[in-house]
Scaffold this active site. Structure first.
Site, PDB file in Angstrom:
ATOM      1  N   GLU A  42       0.624  -1.429   0.419  1.00 25.98           N
ATOM      2  CA  GLU A  42       0.035   0.345   0.537  1.00 25.98           C
ATOM      3  C   GLU A  42       0.548   1.257   0.492  1.00 25.98           C
ATOM      4  O   GLU A  42       1.530   1.707   1.244  1.00 25.98           O
ATOM      5  CB  GLU A  42      -1.268  -0.404   1.115  1.00 25.98           C
ATOM      6  CG  GLU A  42      -1.624  -0.852   1.235  1.00 25.98           C
ATOM      7  CD  GLU A  42      -2.752  -1.446  -0.095  1.00 25.98           C
ATOM      8  OE1 GLU A  42      -2.903  -0.335  -0.228  1.00 25.98           O
ATOM      9  OE2 GLU A  42      -3.208  -2.143  -0.407  1.00 25.98           O
ATOM     10  N   GLU A  83      -5.273   4.438   7.528  1.00 24.24           N
ATOM     11  CA  GLU A  83      -5.053   4.026   5.805  1.00 24.24           C
ATOM     12  C   GLU A  83      -4.798   2.595   6.880  1.00 24.24           C
ATOM     13  O   GLU A  83      -5.360   1.572   5.667  1.00 24.24           O
ATOM     14  CB  GLU A  83      -3.774   4.480   6.177  1.00 24.24           C
ATOM     15  CG  GLU A  83      -3.011   3.690   4.986  1.00 24.24           C
ATOM     16  CD  GLU A  83      -4.260   4.592   3.951  1.00 24.24           C
ATOM     17  OE1 GLU A  83      -4.195   3.486   2.794  1.00 24.24           O
ATOM     18  OE2 GLU A  83      -4.838   5.694   3.210  1.00 24.24           O
ATOM     19  N   GLU A  90     -10.572  -1.854   1.467  1.00 21.54           N
ATOM     20  CA  GLU A  90     -10.547  -2.375  -0.252  1.00 21.54           C
ATOM     21  C   GLU A  90      -9.892  -3.552  -0.361  1.00 21.54           C
ATOM     22  O   GLU A  90     -10.272  -3.731  -1.194  1.00 21.54           O
ATOM     23  CB  GLU A  90      -9.642  -1.454  -0.369  1.00 21.54           C
ATOM     24  CG  GLU A  90      -9.561   0.235  -0.155  1.00 21.54           C
ATOM     25  CD  GLU A  90      -8.495   1.248  -0.792  1.00 21.54           C
ATOM     26  OE1 GLU A  90      -6.914   0.779  -0.977  1.00 21.54           O
ATOM     27  OE2 GLU A  90      -9.129   2.387  -1.086  1.00 21.54           O
TER      28      GLU A  90
END
Length: 136
Positions: A42, A83, A90
């Site tokens: 990420e 995050e 996601e």
């Protein structure tokens, strides 16, 4: 294994059978694995972590009191957590299906909103603190 007769599904996850110190030990290493995966996969996580690794020592240095130090460090930690939550959402959505679906988009957008609010909070706290410290 106990089942809900209406749903025909287990009420208890048998894979969650570890208890006590063994559970804590395993959870620690699962968490490290999650951090490693977020760092490797990420870009946004790497960016916010690097920014936080710069701001956290700066906040500890600039803070006049313990409370001020915490006020500067906390938004950095919140942004990292946000995050991680966003990335987890996601990944879970993408695992479920890569098809475009309104609910999948909604979930991903909400995850993104979590991170946006965390970053805006970080910027707000730091800008206000620096303004008060140096221009007041």
């Amino acid at each position: 294994m106990q089942k809900d007769n209406n749903l025909k599904t287990p009420l208890h996850n048998e894979k969650k059978g570890k208890k006590g110190l063994n559970r804590i030990f395993n959870a620690f290493f699962y968490s490290l694995s999650g951090l490693r995966a977020a760092w490797n996969d990420e870009e946004a996580f790497r960016q916010i972590t690097i920014i936080s690794f710069i701001l956290i020592p700066l906040g500890i240095y600039l803070g006049d009191s313990f409370a001020n130090k915490i006020i500067l460090v906390l938004p950095c930690i919140i942004a990292i957590i946000a995050e991680l939550i966003n990335s987890a959402i996601e990944n879970a959505i993408d695992f479920t299906s890569i098809e475009i679906h309104p609910l999948a988009k909604k979930a991903k957008d909400m995850g993104s909103a979590i991170q946006l609010i965390a970053c805006l909070f970080l910027a707000f706290v730091w800008i206000c603190y620096l303004f008060i410290k140096f221009f007041n």
